[in-house]
Scaffold this motif. Structure first.
Motif, mmCIF file in Angstrom:
data_model
loop_
_atom_site.group_PDB
_atom_site.id
_atom_site.type_symbol
_atom_site.label_atom_id
_atom_site.label_comp_id
_atom_site.label_asym_id
_atom_site.label_seq_id
_atom_site.Cartn_x
_atom_site.Cartn_y
_atom_site.Cartn_z
ATOM 1 N N MET A 18 0.840 -1.175 0.000
ATOM 2 C CA MET A 18 0.000 0.000 0.000
ATOM 3 C C MET A 18 0.883 1.235 0.000
ATOM 4 O O MET A 18 1.916 1.275 0.637
ATOM 5 C CB MET A 18 -0.913 -0.028 1.231
ATOM 6 C CG MET A 18 -1.957 1.049 1.207
ATOM 7 S SD MET A 18 -3.222 0.740 2.437
ATOM 8 C CE MET A 18 -2.790 1.992 3.600
ATOM 9 N N SER A 62 -3.813 8.734 -2.071
ATOM 10 C CA SER A 62 -3.812 7.471 -2.816
ATOM 11 C C SER A 62 -4.366 6.338 -1.965
ATOM 12 O O SER A 62 -5.074 5.475 -2.467
ATOM 13 C CB SER A 62 -2.402 7.127 -3.274
ATOM 14 O OG SER A 62 -1.961 8.068 -4.220
ATOM 15 N N ALA A 76 -7.597 4.093 -2.839
ATOM 16 C CA ALA A 76 -7.533 2.627 -2.883
ATOM 17 C C ALA A 76 -8.625 2.010 -2.017
ATOM 18 O O ALA A 76 -9.256 1.024 -2.411
ATOM 19 C CB ALA A 76 -6.156 2.140 -2.441
ATOM 20 N N GLU A 107 -4.095 -4.722 -1.301
ATOM 21 C CA GLU A 107 -3.388 -3.521 -1.750
ATOM 22 C C GLU A 107 -3.939 -2.276 -1.069
ATOM 23 O O GLU A 107 -3.196 -1.328 -0.803
ATOM 24 C CB GLU A 107 -3.477 -3.383 -3.267
ATOM 25 C CG GLU A 107 -2.626 -4.382 -4.009
ATOM 26 C CD GLU A 107 -2.901 -4.406 -5.513
ATOM 27 O OE1 GLU A 107 -3.527 -3.456 -6.031
ATOM 28 O OE2 GLU A 107 -2.491 -5.382 -6.149
ATOM 29 N N ALA A 108 -5.235 -2.270 -0.769
ATOM 30 C CA ALA A 108 -5.854 -1.148 -0.067
ATOM 31 C C ALA A 108 -5.602 -1.213 1.436
ATOM 32 O O ALA A 108 -5.948 -0.285 2.162
ATOM 33 C CB ALA A 108 -7.353 -1.124 -0.350
#
Length: 115
Positions: free
Chosen positions: A1, A7, A11, A58-59
């Motif tokens: 992340m 960002s 996400a 990923e978040a």
């Protein structure tokens, strides 16, 4: 992340935009789950579920770890804090009661899905 707050927020909201990913997060409220157990209730391939899990990871909304031959998923609710703060910054919303939010997610998970 990524470490850029904007960002990271993007996400999280992008991950939460998909109903399958929201259902997965709701399932993980109960306990950590193996990827195969996460995939079981969905009518899609294991590869498709793995892609959803990657987006959630990923978040920062979930973490994954390998235990023996099995990959496990764990909910990381702290990743939602930025989104909660952002929403509350509008001042039109009461502070979020996380227990009520969990109950809401439970209700959503068990509600019949429109197809």
């Amino acid at each position: 992340m990524t470490h850029d707050p904007s960002s990271a927020l993007d996400a999280v909201f992008a991950a939460l935009a998909d109903p399958t990913r929201r259902a997965i997060l709701t399932m993980l409220l109960e306990d950590d789950m193996a990827v195969t157990d996460v995939a079981e209730p969905f009518q899609m391939s294991l590869a498709a579920i793995s892609k959803h899990l990657s987006i959630l990871a990923e978040a920062g909304l979930i973490s994954q770890e390998k235990r023996g031959r099995v990959k496990w998923c764990k909910l990381e609710p702290a990743a939602m804090e930025g989104a909660i703060v952002w929403i509350q910054s509008f001042g039109q919303f009461e502070p979020l009661d996380l227990e009520a939010f969990e109950r809401f997610l439970e209700t959503e998970l068990h509600a019949p899905q429109a197809e």
